[in-house]
Design a protein around this motif. Structure first.
Motif, PDB file in Angstrom:
ATOM      1  N   PRO A   1      -5.752  -4.439   0.007  1.00  0.00           N
ATOM      2  CA  PRO A   1      -4.759  -4.666  -1.055  1.00  0.00           C
ATOM      3  C   PRO A   1      -3.698  -5.676  -0.599  1.00  0.00           C
ATOM      4  CG  PRO A   1      -4.431  -2.524  -0.046  1.00  0.00           C
ATOM      5  CD  PRO A   1      -5.678  -3.101   0.554  1.00  0.00           C
ATOM      6  N   ASP A   2      -2.935  -6.173  -1.550  1.00  0.00           N
ATOM      7  CA  ASP A   2      -1.943  -7.206  -1.250  1.00  0.00           C
ATOM      8  C   ASP A   2      -0.873  -6.749  -0.268  1.00  0.00           C
ATOM      9  OD1 ASP A   2      -3.253  -8.985  -2.893  1.00  0.00           O
ATOM     10  OD2 ASP A   2      -2.059  -8.443  -4.653  1.00  0.00           O
ATOM     11  N   HIS A   3      -0.380  -5.548  -0.438  1.00  0.00           N
ATOM     12  CA  HIS A   3       0.641  -5.044   0.479  1.00  0.00           C
ATOM     13  C   HIS A   3       0.525  -3.530   0.632  1.00  0.00           C
ATOM     14  CE1 HIS A   3       2.432  -4.469  -3.471  1.00  0.00           C
ATOM     15  NE2 HIS A   3       3.214  -3.560  -2.935  1.00  0.00           N
ATOM     16  N   ILE A   4       0.935  -3.060   1.801  1.00  0.00           N
ATOM     17  CA  ILE A   4       0.922  -1.630   2.109  1.00  0.00           C
ATOM     18  C   ILE A   4       2.370  -1.213   2.346  1.00  0.00           C
ATOM     19  CG2 ILE A   4       0.129   0.146   3.710  1.00  0.00           C
ATOM     20  CD1 ILE A   4      -2.199  -1.057   2.287  1.00  0.00           C
ATOM     21  N   ASN A   5       2.818  -0.224   1.585  1.00  0.00           N
ATOM     22  CA  ASN A   5       4.161   0.313   1.786  1.00  0.00           C
ATOM     23  C   ASN A   5       4.074   1.845   1.791  1.00  0.00           C
ATOM     24  OD1 ASN A   5       3.962   1.086  -0.944  1.00  0.00           O
ATOM     25  ND2 ASN A   5       5.023  -0.734  -1.639  1.00  0.00           N
ATOM     26  N   HIS A   6       5.226   2.499   1.883  1.00  0.00           N
ATOM     27  CA  HIS A   6       5.229   3.970   1.938  1.00  0.00           C
ATOM     28  C   HIS A   6       4.621   4.596   0.689  1.00  0.00           C
ATOM     29  CE1 HIS A   6       6.929   4.798   5.719  1.00  0.00           C
ATOM     30  NE2 HIS A   6       7.526   5.916   5.383  1.00  0.00           N
ATOM     31  N   GLU A   7       4.848   3.996  -0.449  1.00  0.00           N
ATOM     32  CA  GLU A   7       4.298   4.535  -1.693  1.00  0.00           C
ATOM     33  C   GLU A   7       2.768   4.467  -1.684  1.00  0.00           C
ATOM     34  OE1 GLU A   7       4.477   3.399  -6.373  1.00  0.00           O
ATOM     35  OE2 GLU A   7       6.360   3.292  -5.254  1.00  0.00           O
TER      36      GLU A   7
END
Length: 147
Positions: free
Chosen positions: A101-107
């Motif tokens: 995916p484009d970005h990985i964050n806490h959500e």
């Protein structure tokens, strides 16, 4: 609710990894399975493709011998990792390559963990601890407001 030892241990490890920012789908020692198996990478040799649920020769050997790693069979470990990656937004391309995916964050990580927790519940025949649909069951109200 009655749970299994392996379920409890896996949930504790995943909880700690999430809150200590040591959960990383790009690192085989810090992904969902990596954390469950105490940050070891041996499990990645059970399949030929990251994120796949197909065992390779070594994986089949361990599976057929009835081996368990931290309570989980080789196929269960691959299913856990696949669920985590799917929940984080990874997908396979037509060429059978894992698309990031484009970005990985806490959500995103939290959503991946929700997929894993649901799978862990199914594997151990435990009611899904994240299922809140019963709150909206209009056929069986939780509270009787008429009395």
């Amino acid at each position: 609710m009655k749970t299994t030892f392996r379920f409890d241990q896996a949930i504790k490890k995943l909880y700690m990894a999430f809150h200590n920012n040591t959960l990383n789908p790009e690192n085989c020692k810090q992904c969902a399975v990596g954390n469950i198996v105490n940050n070891k990478d041996f499990w990645m040799h059970l399949t030929d493709n990251h994120g796949a649920t197909k065992l390779n020769y070594l994986g089949l050997l361990h599976q057929n011998l009835g081996r368990r790693f931290f309570g989980y069979t080789p196929i269960e470990l691959l299913q856990i990792e696949s669920a985590f990656l799917e929940g984080c937004g990874y997908s396979f391309t037509i060429q059978n390559r894992l698309h990031k995916p484009d970005h990985i964050n806490h959500e995103v990580l939290f959503k991946g963990l929700c997929y894993v927790v649901s799978l862990l519940c199914r594997l151990d025949a435990v009611n899904d601890v994240l299922d809140y649909s019963f709150l909206f069951d209009f056929e069986k109200p939780l509270l009787d407001f008429q009395n």
